[in-house]
Design a protein around this motif. Structure first.
Motif, mmCIF file in Angstrom:
data_model
loop_
_atom_site.group_PDB
_atom_site.id
_atom_site.type_symbol
_atom_site.label_atom_id
_atom_site.label_comp_id
_atom_site.label_asym_id
_atom_site.label_seq_id
_atom_site.Cartn_x
_atom_site.Cartn_y
_atom_site.Cartn_z
ATOM 1 N N MET A 33 -2.145 3.016 2.788
ATOM 2 C CA MET A 33 -1.091 4.011 2.955
ATOM 3 C C MET A 33 -0.008 3.404 3.837
ATOM 4 S SD MET A 33 -1.738 7.919 4.045
ATOM 5 C CE MET A 33 -1.022 9.124 3.001
ATOM 6 N N ASP A 34 1.229 3.465 3.367
ATOM 7 C CA ASP A 34 2.366 2.958 4.118
ATOM 8 C C ASP A 34 3.323 4.126 4.347
ATOM 9 O OD1 ASP A 34 4.646 1.802 5.141
ATOM 10 O OD2 ASP A 34 4.670 0.140 3.707
ATOM 11 N N GLU A 35 3.191 4.767 5.492
ATOM 12 C CA GLU A 35 3.975 5.966 5.776
ATOM 13 C C GLU A 35 5.443 5.649 6.043
ATOM 14 O OE1 GLU A 35 1.929 8.190 8.776
ATOM 15 O OE2 GLU A 35 0.093 8.280 7.589
ATOM 16 N N THR A 36 5.796 4.384 6.250
ATOM 17 C CA THR A 36 7.198 4.039 6.483
ATOM 18 C C THR A 36 8.004 4.097 5.191
ATOM 19 O OG1 THR A 36 6.855 1.651 6.153
ATOM 20 C CG2 THR A 36 6.566 2.529 8.398
ATOM 21 N N ARG A 37 7.330 4.049 4.026
ATOM 22 C CA ARG A 37 8.081 4.029 2.756
ATOM 23 C C ARG A 37 8.264 5.396 2.149
ATOM 24 N NH1 ARG A 37 5.263 -1.174 0.094
ATOM 25 N NH2 ARG A 37 6.648 -0.870 -1.648
ATOM 26 N N PRO A 38 7.572 6.417 2.147
ATOM 27 C CA PRO A 38 6.118 6.619 2.228
ATOM 28 C C PRO A 38 5.467 6.461 0.843
ATOM 29 C CG PRO A 38 7.207 8.734 2.211
ATOM 30 C CD PRO A 38 8.286 7.677 2.126
ATOM 31 N N ILE A 39 4.367 5.718 0.824
ATOM 32 C CA ILE A 39 3.634 5.436 -0.408
ATOM 33 C C ILE A 39 2.154 5.277 -0.089
ATOM 34 C CG2 ILE A 39 4.065 2.955 -0.203
ATOM 35 C CD1 ILE A 39 4.103 2.823 -3.281
ATOM 36 N N ALA A 40 1.322 5.642 -1.053
ATOM 37 C CA ALA A 40 -0.118 5.422 -0.940
ATOM 38 C C ALA A 40 -0.584 4.706 -2.206
ATOM 39 C CB ALA A 40 -0.866 6.742 -0.780
ATOM 40 N N PHE A 41 -1.530 3.800 -2.031
ATOM 41 C CA PHE A 41 -2.145 3.097 -3.147
ATOM 42 C C PHE A 41 -3.600 3.537 -3.241
ATOM 43 C CE2 PHE A 41 1.265 0.369 -1.624
ATOM 44 C CZ PHE A 41 1.949 0.098 -2.800
ATOM 45 N N LEU A 42 -4.035 3.856 -4.436
ATOM 46 C CA LEU A 42 -5.393 4.335 -4.670
ATOM 47 C C LEU A 42 -6.091 3.450 -5.692
ATOM 48 C CD1 LEU A 42 -4.357 8.057 -5.073
ATOM 49 C CD2 LEU A 42 -5.373 7.046 -3.043
ATOM 50 N N TRP A 43 -7.361 3.136 -5.433
ATOM 51 C CA TRP A 43 -8.163 2.393 -6.407
ATOM 52 C C TRP A 43 -8.687 3.352 -7.462
ATOM 53 C CZ3 TRP A 43 -6.822 -2.236 -6.021
ATOM 54 C CH2 TRP A 43 -6.787 -2.937 -4.814
ATOM 55 N N ILE A 44 -8.598 2.931 -8.702
ATOM 56 C CA ILE A 44 -9.171 3.670 -9.824
ATOM 57 C C ILE A 44 -10.378 2.883 -10.294
ATOM 58 C CG2 ILE A 44 -8.802 4.551 -12.162
ATOM 59 C CD1 ILE A 44 -5.775 4.534 -11.527
ATOM 60 N N GLY A 45 -11.547 3.486 -10.271
ATOM 61 C CA GLY A 45 -12.753 2.790 -10.709
ATOM 62 C C GLY A 45 -13.266 1.831 -9.661
ATOM 63 N N GLU A 46 -14.108 0.930 -10.124
ATOM 64 C CA GLU A 46 -14.771 -0.017 -9.222
ATOM 65 C C GLU A 46 -14.104 -1.388 -9.286
ATOM 66 O OE1 GLU A 46 -17.200 0.980 -7.153
ATOM 67 O OE2 GLU A 46 -16.955 2.981 -8.007
ATOM 68 N N MET A 51 -5.047 0.361 -10.174
ATOM 69 C CA MET A 51 -4.465 0.997 -8.998
ATOM 70 C C MET A 51 -3.414 2.037 -9.407
ATOM 71 S SD MET A 51 -2.370 -0.654 -5.775
ATOM 72 C CE MET A 51 -3.111 -2.218 -6.080
ATOM 73 N N LEU A 52 -3.337 3.083 -8.600
ATOM 74 C CA LEU A 52 -2.319 4.110 -8.759
ATOM 75 C C LEU A 52 -1.495 4.159 -7.485
ATOM 76 C CD1 LEU A 52 -1.061 6.597 -10.193
ATOM 77 C CD2 LEU A 52 -2.876 7.973 -9.127
ATOM 78 N N GLY A 53 -0.176 4.123 -7.625
ATOM 79 C CA GLY A 53 0.720 4.251 -6.481
ATOM 80 C C GLY A 53 1.348 5.637 -6.474
ATOM 81 N N LEU A 54 1.317 6.287 -5.324
ATOM 82 C CA LEU A 54 1.932 7.605 -5.148
ATOM 83 C C LEU A 54 3.126 7.449 -4.224
ATOM 84 C CD1 LEU A 54 -1.324 9.672 -4.409
ATOM 85 C CD2 LEU A 54 -0.211 9.312 -6.630
ATOM 86 N N TRP A 55 4.315 7.759 -4.723
ATOM 87 C CA TRP A 55 5.546 7.653 -3.955
ATOM 88 C C TRP A 55 6.053 9.038 -3.625
ATOM 89 C CZ3 TRP A 55 8.256 3.030 -2.849
ATOM 90 C CH2 TRP A 55 7.696 1.877 -3.392
ATOM 91 N N GLU A 56 6.191 9.334 -2.333
ATOM 92 C CA GLU A 56 6.718 10.639 -1.949
ATOM 93 C C GLU A 56 8.207 10.700 -2.274
ATOM 94 O OE1 GLU A 56 5.302 13.161 1.538
ATOM 95 O OE2 GLU A 56 7.178 12.288 2.290
ATOM 96 N N GLN A 57 8.586 11.749 -2.977
ATOM 97 C CA GLN A 57 9.968 11.971 -3.406
ATOM 98 C C GLN A 57 10.271 13.448 -3.188
ATOM 99 O OE1 GLN A 57 11.981 9.551 -4.895
ATOM 100 N NE2 GLN A 57 13.677 10.952 -5.115
ATOM 101 N N LYS A 58 11.112 13.763 -2.230
ATOM 102 C CA LYS A 58 11.374 15.162 -1.885
ATOM 103 C C LYS A 58 12.330 15.854 -2.853
ATOM 104 C CE LYS A 58 8.798 15.567 1.772
ATOM 105 N NZ LYS A 58 7.608 16.404 1.728
ATOM 106 N N GLU A 59 13.230 15.109 -3.472
ATOM 107 C CA GLU A 59 14.209 15.706 -4.388
ATOM 108 C C GLU A 59 14.161 14.983 -5.731
ATOM 109 O OE1 GLU A 59 18.050 15.611 -2.550
ATOM 110 O OE2 GLU A 59 17.349 16.598 -0.746
#
Length: 148
Positions: A33-46, A51-59
């Motif tokens: 998780m990189d809160e300065t961007r803000p983005i989180a990376f998640l592992w899918i499976g083993e 990988m899935l990236g979640l980018w916070e976008q307010k608008e």
């Protein structure tokens, strides 16, 4: 050169809520998780295979679509109940009010859909054995089996 798809990224309205949804509800693992961007990376499976990236976008959030690989058995026997128990509404590709998996006969592949809290369209999909039959369109699994 290309061996597969490693990662995809989507926009989310609230990073913390989305991380909770994808980890606690769907069972993905937080990788970074990189809160300065803000983005989180998640592992899918083993094995750090996807990988899935979640980018916070307010608008101007732009919902996307992607599919998780699943087994035919899990989709047929478990997916709808799994989603309902997590307070998610499963739906088929036709969006006809029937919450049963359907077959894309051209591939062929079995799939069921649901949305994340930000309206991203998610899917569980399993490629089926055999040759595609595009003339059949999108049909129930039972109908697909009649043509096998």
């Amino acid at each position: 050169m290309i061996q597969g798809l490693y990662e995809t990224h989507i926009q989310v309205n609230n990073l913390e809520n989305s991380v909770r949804f994808y980890t606690e509800v769907l069972g993905l693992k937080l990788a970074h998780m990189d809160e300065t961007r803000p983005i989180a990376f998640l592992w899918i499976g083993e094995g750090k295979s996807f990988m899935l990236g979640l980018w916070e976008q307010k608008e101007n959030l732009q919902p996307r679509h992607f599919a998780f690989s699943s087994s035919k058995e899990d989709i047929l026997n478990y997916s709808v109940d799994f989603l309902k128990k997590k307070d998610l509404k499963p739906y088929n590709f036709l969006k006809d009010g029937i919450d049963e998996p359907m077959v894309f006969a051209w591939m062929p592949a079995l799939a069921i859909y649901f949305n994340d809290p930000d309206g991203n369209q998610l899917e569980f999909i399993s490629v089926l054995e055999g040759e595609g039959k595009p003339e059949l369109g999108v049909i129930s699994y039972e109908e697909w089996m009649k043509h096998q």
